[in-house]
Design an enzyme around this catalytic site. Structure first.
Site, PDB file in Angstrom:
ATOM      1  N   ARG A 164      40.059  -9.136 -11.494  1.00 35.88           N
ATOM      2  CA  ARG A 164      39.418  -9.101 -12.445  1.00 35.88           C
ATOM      3  C   ARG A 164      39.830  -6.790 -13.183  1.00 35.88           C
ATOM      4  O   ARG A 164      39.752  -7.077 -14.128  1.00 35.88           O
ATOM      5  CB  ARG A 164      37.734  -8.370 -11.688  1.00 35.88           C
ATOM      6  CG  ARG A 164      36.747  -9.530 -11.442  1.00 35.88           C
ATOM      7  CD  ARG A 164      35.944  -9.083 -10.527  1.00 35.88           C
ATOM      8  NE  ARG A 164      35.163  -8.270 -10.566  1.00 35.88           N
ATOM      9  CZ  ARG A 164      34.896  -7.477  -9.587  1.00 35.88           C
ATOM     10  NH1 ARG A 164      35.160  -7.660  -8.949  1.00 35.88           N
ATOM     11  NH2 ARG A 164      33.947  -6.374  -9.720  1.00 35.88           N
ATOM     12  N   SER A 179      31.346  -8.407  -4.686  1.00 34.68           N
ATOM     13  CA  SER A 179      32.202  -8.315  -3.725  1.00 34.68           C
ATOM     14  C   SER A 179      32.313  -7.806  -2.213  1.00 34.68           C
ATOM     15  O   SER A 179      32.790  -7.707  -1.741  1.00 34.68           O
ATOM     16  CB  SER A 179      33.097  -7.307  -4.930  1.00 34.68           C
ATOM     17  OG  SER A 179      34.635  -7.283  -3.999  1.00 34.68           O
ATOM     18  N   LYS A 183      32.447  -8.801   1.684  1.00 31.86           N
ATOM     19  CA  LYS A 183      33.384  -7.882   2.911  1.00 31.86           C
ATOM     20  C   LYS A 183      33.217  -7.314   3.743  1.00 31.86           C
ATOM     21  O   LYS A 183      32.979  -7.172   4.796  1.00 31.86           O
ATOM     22  CB  LYS A 183      34.439  -6.174   2.025  1.00 31.86           C
ATOM     23  CG  LYS A 183      35.647  -7.247   0.777  1.00 31.86           C
ATOM     24  CD  LYS A 183      36.182  -6.812   0.557  1.00 31.86           C
ATOM     25  CE  LYS A 183      35.704  -5.967  -0.725  1.00 31.86           C
ATOM     26  NZ  LYS A 183      35.890  -5.019  -1.541  1.00 31.86           N
TER      27      LYS A 183
END
Ligand code: URA
Length: 418
Positions: A164, A179, A183
């Site tokens: 990206r 994203s 995480k």
């Protein structure tokens, strides 16, 4: 995959099965980067529903390991990325000094924004690469740890993020939410506090877009059974005053230790950093079931307990108090002066962020210290910034400070709750 790209290109919603199949196939190299980049670009243009972002988050979490903390509530805090954003450096030990368990996995610098891990690694000896067991054990033992994301956690995000970044497909609300939350989930904490930046140096420049991202982060986290709170905060100017890895450590250290020798820190960053850190720490403490957070945080700062926790954390990770306390910006900075009088209307904070990164890459104690805030009345020749360079090249930075005869409209540091 071609069918999924066509569907997304034409604005359709992909199913959870589509998303898990896409991520699994990407990780097995059955989908190539060109196809994944095309899909990401379609997401940027067509958007993603909350269901899609949630499904992508699940698929990304499943691509790697997930940490588990037993016992007390463990909290994590995440910023969507800023310039001179020292909040994590300060809030993690501060919340731990107030009794919370804080497990923070952090990233490295991205574009013009700084990375907490790069900053900590400017302290000689600091080890950000903790094993999973060492990370969990340190949080249990001293209440906090900040470590680098390992490649075993969410490897799909690592690959997708790099792609990206190269293909200009970062600014998609759904991709960013997946994203970030993937995480956080993999990092094992039970509760998250998100700081979503808005303004000219943020991924979400408009406050409404940042508020929408904040809502998605909270909603997706909740679907995973985590407690989550989000703040939308200003990123039209550096948050603190230092830009550069070691310089931001010096600022965080001085903030925590209330080092009166650093007059710039006290006069400038204290207000904004302090005003943001206190509610963020209070939210972290509330998530851990500890009430009255702001007043506890103020006491931990005043007593020095927060600074001692910071020292304990960096010592647990290989650095020493002596090296931390010996860090100072490179001497004899160049002074950037105003070429006219006026009100400071804007700061090219992306330019300053990029320059700070570039200087610090050459010497970790190089970078900038900004001496003014938007809205300040500035007289001609007044100091705007100090540039600590490892060489004598003169940098013409006055243009990064936009002056006007009009006072700029005031903007909040923290936007109303999203
Ligand atoms: N930070 C992340 O971790 N991921 C994104 O996509 C954007 C900011």
């Amino acid at each position: 995959m071609r069918r999924a790209i066509e569907l997304k290109r034409d604005g359709a919603e992909l199913s959870p099965e589509d998303w898990s199949g896409i991520v699994a196939a990407f990780m097995d190299d059955r989908i190539d980067e060109a196809q994944m980049a095309a899909l990401c670009m379609a997401c940027v243009w067509r958007g993603m529903s909350l269901e899609e972002a949630h499904a992508l988050t699940q698929a990304m979490v499943a691509s790697g390991d997930v940490l588990h903390f037993d016992g007390d509530v463990v909290v994590d805090k995440h910023s969507s990325g800023g310039v001179s954003d020292i909040v994590s450096l300060v809030a993690v030990p501060l919340a731990a000094a107030c009794g919370a368990h804080v497990a923070k996995l952090s990233g490295r610098a991205l574009g013009h924004t700084g990375g907490t891990i790069d900053k900590l690694e400017s302290i000689p000896g600091f080890n950000a690469n903790l094993s999973t067991d060492a990370f969990i054990a340190q949080v249990r033992r001293i209440g906090c740890a900040i470590a680098a994301q390992t490649s075993a956690l969410v490897p799909a995000d690592k690959r997708m993020y790099a792609l990206r970044d190269r293909t200009a497909t970062v600014p998609s609300m759904g991709l960013i939410a997946a994203s970030i939350v993937s995480k956080k989930i993999a990092g094992g904490a039970h509760a998250f506090v998100f700081d979503v930046k808005t303004g000219r140096a943020a991924f979400m420049q408009k406050p409404e877009a940042a508020a929408e991202l904040a809502r998605r982060l909270v909603e997706i986290s909740t679907r995973f059974g985590r407690r989550a709170t989000a703040f939308v905060t200003d990123m039209n100017e550096p948050l603190g005053h230092s830009i550069g890895t070691g310089l931001e450590i010096v600022e965080a250290r001085n903030f925590l230790s209330r080092n009166a020798a650093d007059s710039v820190t006290l006069s400038l960053s204290k207000g904004r950093v302090y005003n943001l850190v206190l509610p963020i720490v209070a939210a972290m403490l509330a998530a851990a079931g500890i009430d009255d957070g702001e007043s506890r945080a103020r006491s931990a700062l005043a007593s020095g307990a927060a600074y001692e926790k910071f020292v304990e954390m960096i010592e647990a990770q290989g650095a020493t108090r002596a090296t931390l306390e010996s860090m100072e910006p490179l001497p004899n900075p160049q002074v950037v002066r105003a070429q006219q009088s006026g009100y400071l209307h804007g700061i090219d904070v992306i330019r300053l962020g990029n320059l700070g990164r570039e200087l610090a890459a050459r010497n970790s104690l190089a970078g900038l210290r900004v001496a003014v805030r938007i809205g300040d009345r500035i007289e001609k020749n007044a100091a705007l910034a100090y540039v600590h360079t490892p060489d004598s090249v003169t940098l013409d930075l006055a243009g990064a400070f936009e002056l006007s005869n009009q006072h700029p409209p005031s903007r909040p540091l923290i936007y109303p709750s999203p």
